[in-house]
Enzyme design. Structure first.
Site, PDB file in Angstrom:
ATOM      1  N   SER A  59       0.865  -1.174   0.000  1.00  0.00           N
ATOM      2  CA  SER A  59       0.000   0.000   0.000  1.00  0.00           C
ATOM      3  C   SER A  59       0.900   1.222   0.000  1.00  0.00           C
ATOM      4  CB  SER A  59      -0.852   0.016   1.275  1.00  0.00           C
ATOM      5  OG  SER A  59      -1.550   1.236   1.412  1.00  0.00           O
ATOM      6  N   TYR A  87      -3.055  -1.099  10.805  1.00  0.00           N
ATOM      7  CA  TYR A  87      -2.901  -1.449   9.385  1.00  0.00           C
ATOM      8  C   TYR A  87      -1.541  -0.979   8.864  1.00  0.00           C
ATOM      9  CZ  TYR A  87      -3.928  -1.478   4.330  1.00  0.00           C
ATOM     10  OH  TYR A  87      -3.897  -1.693   2.972  1.00  0.00           O
TER      11      TYR A  87
END
Ligand SMILES: NC(=O)c1ccc[n+]([C@@H]2O[C@H](COP(=O)([O-])OP(=O)(O)OC[C@H]3O[C@@H](n4cnc5c(N)ncnc54)[C@H](OP(=O)(O)O)[C@@H]3O)[C@@H](O)[C@H]2O)c1
Length: 278
Positions: free
Chosen positions: A133, A146
């Protein structure tokens, strides 16, 4: 000879779009997922086979690799895509929620890589693609756990690439910005703790702003195309940002001090939040 890709988390979003895209491009695709019985679209496609793979279940990983090799005669590329976001303030998360987030996003990736490496090392060729990401290199509010997982994968794989290069094994990280998938609803683990209300106003604003980013985002096809580019790139390039924000945000982060960068992040993600004064 057709190339062969094994993809984890191919039941929805980026994984499914990637399975579709590689199949369209003539690759043989092992689309793996936790519950293949629920999947109706992918089995219709030529060159696509479905196999059960839960990244937390070592036996299922070994079996899916063996089944893919038996069905297609080998594996050229593995795409570690399975993952989800635990979203909310850290104080609201139970130890189990934190553990599950790291189990899936970090140890799940390591589990798959551990199982494929003997085969790739033996044949002195192979490509490992991880869907990390932009949040593996920069951070946003209410995503601390996360980010912890995606930063872990970025660090782990960057270091891993040194020891795999002599065996001609490429490691590549795809770094999407916001992409419109189930990530922002069905798959999200919303962190909430009974009686913990001090953060409510902050979470309300930042959650709405971050979900809006998902609504305004491009679909998963842009990531599938980037994964395909990486799969065909025989160089040892490690990072591939993709999406509306990721390429320029990651570039900006390199050139401005962290305090400036955080000012920009806050102006977007905390927009509308009025801190209460004591
Ligand atoms: N969407 C974004 O904005 C965005 C941005 C950057 C990075 N990413 C990353 O992109 C990846 C794919 O997410 P997405 O956006 O496509 O979301 P998604 O549509 O929710 O897809 C997530 C996939 O991961 C699978 N999965 C979850 N736990 C698993 C496990 N233990 N074993 C195997 N599969 C598992 C899900 O399977 P089930 O159907 O069984 O739940 C689903 O197929 C994730 O790693 C995510 O962190 C997404």
């Amino acid at each position: 000879m057709k190339k062969i890709v094994l993809i984890t988390g191919a039941s929805s979003g980026i994984g499914k779009a990637t399975a579709r895209y590689f199949a369209e491009k003539g690759w043989n695709v092992a689309a793996t997922m936790r519950t293949p019985a629920n999947e109706t679209e992918l089995p219709q496609l030529p060159n696509v086979r479905l196999f059960r793979l839960d990244v937390l279940d070592h036996d299922s990983i070994r079996q899916a690799i063996t089944d893919t090799q038996a069905a297609f005669g080998g594996i050229d590329v593995v795409v570690n895509n399975a993952g989800y976001g635990a979203v909310g303030v850290f104080e609201a998360a139970t130890p189990e929620q934190v553990q599950r987030q790291f189990d899936t996003n970090v140890f799940g990736v390591m589990n798959v890589i551990r199982e494929i490496l003997p085969y790739f090392r033996e044949k002195r060729d192979g490509t490992i693609i991880n869907v990390t990401s932009m949040g593996g290199l920069i951070t946003f509010p209410i995503y601390s756990i996360y980010h912890g997982t995606k930063w872990a994968v970025e660090g782990f794989t960057e270091a891993l690439s040194f020891e795999l290069r002599p065996f001609n094994i490429r490691v590549k990280n795809i770094e999407p910005g916001a992409i419109k998938t189930d990530f922002y609803d069905r798959s999200q683990d919303l962190l909430q703790k009974e009686g913990l209300t001090d953060y409510d106003a902050y979470v309300r604003v930042t959650l709405a702003n971050s979900r809006q980013a998902g609504v305004d985002a491009p679909g998963p096809e842009v990531v599938a195309q980037k994964i395909f580019q990486a799969a065909n790139d025989r160089s040892f390039r490690l990072r591939y940002p993709v999406g509306n924000q990721s390429p320029w945000l990651l570039a900006l982060r390199r050139f401005v001090p962290l305090s400036w960068f955080h000012g920009i992040v806050k102006s977007v993600v905390e927009k509308g939040y009025k801190p209460q004064t004591a």
